[in-house]
Motif scaffolding. Structure first.
Motif, mmCIF file in Angstrom:
data_model
loop_
_atom_site.group_PDB
_atom_site.id
_atom_site.type_symbol
_atom_site.label_atom_id
_atom_site.label_comp_id
_atom_site.label_asym_id
_atom_site.label_seq_id
_atom_site.Cartn_x
_atom_site.Cartn_y
_atom_site.Cartn_z
ATOM 1 N N LEU A 20 -13.753 -22.317 -1.282
ATOM 2 C CA LEU A 20 -15.162 -21.969 -1.107
ATOM 3 C C LEU A 20 -15.983 -23.181 -0.663
ATOM 4 O O LEU A 20 -16.899 -23.057 0.150
ATOM 5 C CB LEU A 20 -15.728 -21.377 -2.395
ATOM 6 N N THR A 22 -14.849 -25.673 1.102
ATOM 7 C CA THR A 22 -14.517 -25.857 2.521
ATOM 8 C C THR A 22 -15.291 -24.856 3.383
ATOM 9 O O THR A 22 -15.854 -25.208 4.417
ATOM 10 C CB THR A 22 -12.997 -25.665 2.741
ATOM 11 N N ALA A 23 -15.347 -23.613 2.929
ATOM 12 C CA ALA A 23 -16.078 -22.577 3.653
ATOM 13 C C ALA A 23 -17.562 -22.912 3.715
ATOM 14 O O ALA A 23 -18.222 -22.739 4.744
ATOM 15 C CB ALA A 23 -15.863 -21.222 2.986
ATOM 16 N N VAL A 28 -21.087 -21.802 8.672
ATOM 17 C CA VAL A 28 -21.207 -20.399 8.266
ATOM 18 C C VAL A 28 -22.663 -19.984 8.343
ATOM 19 O O VAL A 28 -23.570 -20.819 8.345
ATOM 20 C CB VAL A 28 -20.677 -20.173 6.832
ATOM 21 N N ILE A 36 -21.801 -18.078 -1.437
ATOM 22 C CA ILE A 36 -20.696 -18.997 -1.768
ATOM 23 C C ILE A 36 -21.052 -19.810 -3.009
ATOM 24 O O ILE A 36 -20.236 -19.969 -3.928
ATOM 25 C CB ILE A 36 -20.383 -19.930 -0.570
#
Ligand SMILES: [Zn+2]
Length: 153
Positions: A20, A22-23, A28, A36
């Motif tokens: 998460l 990294t995301a 994004v 997140i």
């Protein structure tokens, strides 16, 4: 479930949190970022609960082991105690008598402390037996039985 399973679940959650992160750091949609962060927060809460559960489980396992040891000791004592019965001797002492062989008596005071101390003949004090544990003397045999010259039987 054991401590190792909980540790594995804890590591799994840690990996998900890292994914998460990294995301979150990737490009994004701005609307996704709060979701997140919320998901990471929830995972952190679950990790905290798992940590507490792991500690509690470890304590319970220790308690279980301690109780098993106590039970084993109690069973061992009961097995030994079952080989004795309370009796009144000819000298009126109330002591434990061994049901088997060799015939002997055990100190009731020490017996109550879960110790078997075989009473030993005092020789010098006719009819009395001494506990090798607490040192108490018991009149096991009637004095006349031991010293007929003194008591004139
Ligand atoms: Zn004793």
């Amino acid at each position: 479930m054991d401590v190792i399973s909980i540790a594995g679940a804890y590591q799994g959650l840690k990996a998900v949190k890292e994914i998460l992160t990294t995301a979150f750091e990737a490009k994004v949609d701005a609307e996704v970022k709060p979701k997140i962060l919320e998901a990471q927060g929830k995972l952190g809460e679950v990790q905290d609960v798992l940590f507490i559960l792991r500690e509690r489980l470890s304590e319970l396992q220790q308690e279980r082991d301690d109780l098993k040891a106590k039970l084993a000791n109690a069973e061992a004592w009961q097995s030994q105690a079952d080989q004795y019965e309370l009796t009144t001797t000819p000298g009126t002492a109330v002591v434990y008598r061994y049901k088997g062989q060799p015939d002997h008596f055990a100190c009731p005071s020490c017996f109550n402390k879960r110790e078997v101390h075989i009473l030993q003949d005092n020789k010098l004090m006719a009819g009395t037996y001494r506990c090798t544990g607490c040192g108490f003397n018991y009149r096991v045999k009637s004095p006349t039985h031991f010293n007929p010259r003194v008591y004139g039987t």
